[in-house]
Design a protein around this motif. Structure first.
Motif, PDB file in Angstrom:
ATOM      1  N   MET A 259       0.856  -1.176   0.000  1.00 28.02           N
ATOM      2  CA  MET A 259       0.000   0.000   0.000  1.00 28.02           C
ATOM      3  C   MET A 259       0.900   1.237   0.000  1.00 28.02           C
ATOM      4  N   PRO A 260       0.685   2.150  -0.933  1.00 31.09           N
ATOM      5  CA  PRO A 260       1.486   3.378  -0.966  1.00 31.09           C
ATOM      6  C   PRO A 260       1.337   4.194   0.326  1.00 31.09           C
ATOM      7  N   GLU A 261       2.330   4.979   0.609  1.00 29.71           N
ATOM      8  CA  GLU A 261       2.347   5.778   1.838  1.00 29.71           C
ATOM      9  C   GLU A 261       1.138   6.710   1.944  1.00 29.71           C
ATOM     10  N   SER A 262       0.697   7.274   0.828  1.00 31.77           N
ATOM     11  CA  SER A 262      -0.455   8.186   0.874  1.00 31.77           C
ATOM     12  C   SER A 262      -1.726   7.452   1.308  1.00 31.77           C
ATOM     13  N   GLU A 263      -1.891   6.211   0.870  1.00 29.52           N
ATOM     14  CA  GLU A 263      -3.051   5.412   1.291  1.00 29.52           C
ATOM     15  C   GLU A 263      -2.943   5.042   2.768  1.00 29.52           C
ATOM     16  N   LYS A 264      -1.738   4.712   3.222  1.00 33.77           N
ATOM     17  CA  LYS A 264      -1.532   4.416   4.639  1.00 33.77           C
ATOM     18  C   LYS A 264      -1.869   5.634   5.488  1.00 33.77           C
ATOM     19  N   ARG A 265      -1.428   6.800   5.042  1.00 36.75           N
ATOM     20  CA  ARG A 265      -1.705   8.029   5.777  1.00 36.75           C
ATOM     21  C   ARG A 265      -3.202   8.316   5.826  1.00 36.75           C
ATOM     22  N   TYR A 266      -3.890   8.143   4.716  1.00 37.56           N
ATOM     23  CA  TYR A 266      -5.342   8.359   4.698  1.00 37.56           C
ATOM     24  C   TYR A 266      -6.025   7.390   5.663  1.00 37.56           C
ATOM     25  N   TYR A 267      -5.602   6.144   5.638  1.00 38.52           N
ATOM     26  CA  TYR A 267      -6.183   5.136   6.525  1.00 38.52           C
ATOM     27  C   TYR A 267      -5.981   5.540   7.989  1.00 38.52           C
TER      28      TYR A 267
ATOM     29  N   GLU B  48     -19.264   4.787   1.061  1.00 35.75           N
ATOM     30  CA  GLU B  48     -18.394   5.801   0.463  1.00 35.75           C
ATOM     31  C   GLU B  48     -17.226   5.106  -0.212  1.00 35.75           C
ATOM     32  N   ILE B  49     -17.012   5.465  -1.455  1.00 36.60           N
ATOM     33  CA  ILE B  49     -15.877   4.973  -2.221  1.00 36.60           C
ATOM     34  C   ILE B  49     -14.800   6.039  -2.138  1.00 36.60           C
ATOM     35  N   VAL B  50     -13.577   5.633  -1.785  1.00 35.21           N
ATOM     36  CA  VAL B  50     -12.486   6.591  -1.632  1.00 35.21           C
ATOM     37  C   VAL B  50     -11.341   6.222  -2.562  1.00 35.21           C
ATOM     38  N   GLU B  51     -10.904   7.192  -3.316  1.00 36.36           N
ATOM     39  CA  GLU B  51      -9.759   7.050  -4.214  1.00 36.36           C
ATOM     40  C   GLU B  51      -8.683   8.015  -3.724  1.00 36.36           C
ATOM     41  N   VAL B  52      -7.534   7.476  -3.340  1.00 28.44           N
ATOM     42  CA  VAL B  52      -6.409   8.285  -2.870  1.00 28.44           C
ATOM     43  C   VAL B  52      -5.432   8.408  -4.029  1.00 28.44           C
ATOM     44  N   LYS B  53      -5.147   9.629  -4.419  1.00 24.29           N
ATOM     45  CA  LYS B  53      -4.269   9.855  -5.567  1.00 24.29           C
ATOM     46  C   LYS B  53      -3.284  10.968  -5.273  1.00 24.29           C
ATOM     47  N   SER B  54      -2.093  10.822  -5.813  1.00 20.21           N
ATOM     48  CA  SER B  54      -1.196  11.968  -5.885  1.00 20.21           C
ATOM     49  C   SER B  54      -1.523  12.635  -7.220  1.00 20.21           C
TER      50      SER B  54
ATOM     51  N   PRO C 169     -26.180   4.906  -9.247  1.00 19.63           N
ATOM     52  CA  PRO C 169     -27.442   4.147  -9.128  1.00 19.63           C
ATOM     53  C   PRO C 169     -27.676   3.560  -7.735  1.00 19.63           C
ATOM     54  N   ARG C 170     -26.599   3.270  -7.010  1.00 22.03           N
ATOM     55  CA  ARG C 170     -26.737   2.686  -5.671  1.00 22.03           C
ATOM     56  C   ARG C 170     -26.767   3.743  -4.564  1.00 22.03           C
ATOM     57  N   GLY C 171     -26.580   5.001  -4.956  1.00 16.46           N
ATOM     58  CA  GLY C 171     -26.600   6.073  -3.969  1.00 16.46           C
ATOM     59  C   GLY C 171     -25.322   6.164  -3.143  1.00 16.46           C
ATOM     60  N   TRP C 172     -24.222   5.644  -3.667  1.00 16.72           N
ATOM     61  CA  TRP C 172     -22.951   5.677  -2.955  1.00 16.72           C
ATOM     62  C   TRP C 172     -22.271   7.022  -3.149  1.00 16.72           C
ATOM     63  N   LYS C 173     -21.524   7.435  -2.134  1.00 17.77           N
ATOM     64  CA  LYS C 173     -20.698   8.642  -2.223  1.00 17.77           C
ATOM     65  C   LYS C 173     -19.375   8.273  -2.902  1.00 17.77           C
ATOM     66  N   PHE C 174     -18.762   9.252  -3.553  1.00 14.88           N
ATOM     67  CA  PHE C 174     -17.447   9.036  -4.169  1.00 14.88           C
ATOM     68  C   PHE C 174     -16.544  10.184  -3.736  1.00 14.88           C
ATOM     69  N   THR C 175     -15.403   9.841  -3.145  1.00 15.11           N
ATOM     70  CA  THR C 175     -14.465  10.858  -2.664  1.00 15.11           C
ATOM     71  C   THR C 175     -13.100  10.615  -3.267  1.00 15.11           C
ATOM     72  N   GLU C 176     -12.525  11.677  -3.826  1.00 11.45           N
ATOM     73  CA  GLU C 176     -11.125  11.642  -4.258  1.00 11.45           C
ATOM     74  C   GLU C 176     -10.332  12.439  -3.230  1.00 11.45           C
ATOM     75  N   TRP C 177      -9.270  11.845  -2.747  1.00  8.29           N
ATOM     76  CA  TRP C 177      -8.421  12.516  -1.769  1.00  8.29           C
ATOM     77  C   TRP C 177      -7.032  12.623  -2.357  1.00  8.29           C
ATOM     78  N   TYR C 178      -6.546  13.843  -2.471  1.00  8.31           N
ATOM     79  CA  TYR C 178      -5.226  14.073  -3.054  1.00  8.31           C
ATOM     80  C   TYR C 178      -4.163  14.180  -1.977  1.00  8.31           C
ATOM     81  N   ALA C 179      -3.121  13.379  -2.124  1.00  7.57           N
ATOM     82  CA  ALA C 179      -2.000  13.412  -1.192  1.00  7.57           C
ATOM     83  C   ALA C 179      -1.186  14.671  -1.442  1.00  7.57           C
ATOM     84  N   ASP C 180      -0.627  15.230  -0.387  1.00  8.90           N
ATOM     85  CA  ASP C 180       0.218  16.419  -0.504  1.00  8.90           C
ATOM     86  C   ASP C 180       1.538  16.098  -1.181  1.00  8.90           C
ATOM     87  N   LYS C 181       2.051  14.908  -0.872  1.00  5.39           N
ATOM     88  CA  LYS C 181       3.356  14.499  -1.415  1.00  5.39           C
ATOM     89  C   LYS C 181       3.153  13.418  -2.464  1.00  5.39           C
TER      90      LYS C 181
END
Length: 107
Positions: A1-9, A63-69, A93-105
């Motif tokens: 798991m990339p560091e940005s995903e670990k940090r988000y977790y 909630e679906i979360v996508e962590v990206k640099s 269609p399922r009423g799910w939330k979608f979140t993109e989280w951008y890593a600083d580094k």
């Protein structure tokens, strides 16, 4: 798991789990967007989307979360299309939330 995903977790998900807000955390679950098929002699591969996290809240919200640099997002040119298909075919269609989280580094 990339560091940005670990940090988000660590910084976002764990506190929500600790207070009982999030009851289920899934990582890298594959969702099929389009099946494999043949067309005019071409073999078209299946299209899938694998978000970083799928969070289920105590109230049933998903909630679906996508962590990206920003660098990774630029390099994955097909990401915006897979994201769009996922949102249109599955999340909305399922009423799910979608979140993109951008890593600083960059990872």
């Amino acid at each position: 798991m990339p560091e940005s995903e670990k940090r988000y977790y660590r910084e976002v998900i764990l506190p929500k789990v600790a207070c009982g807000l999030v009851v289920k955390v899934q990582e890298q679950i594959a969702f099929e967007l389009l099946p494999e098929k043949a067309y005019c002699g071409l073999k078209l591969p299946k299209a899938r989307y694998k978000p970083d996290f799928v969070l289920t809240y105590a109230d049933g919200t998903v909630e679906i979360v996508e962590v990206k640099s920003r660098f990774t997002r630029r390099m994955q040119r097909d990401y915006i299309y897979r994201r769009r298909l996922f949102i249109d075919l599955i999340a909305e269609p399922r009423g799910w939330k979608f979140t993109e989280w951008y890593a600083d580094k960059e990872d």
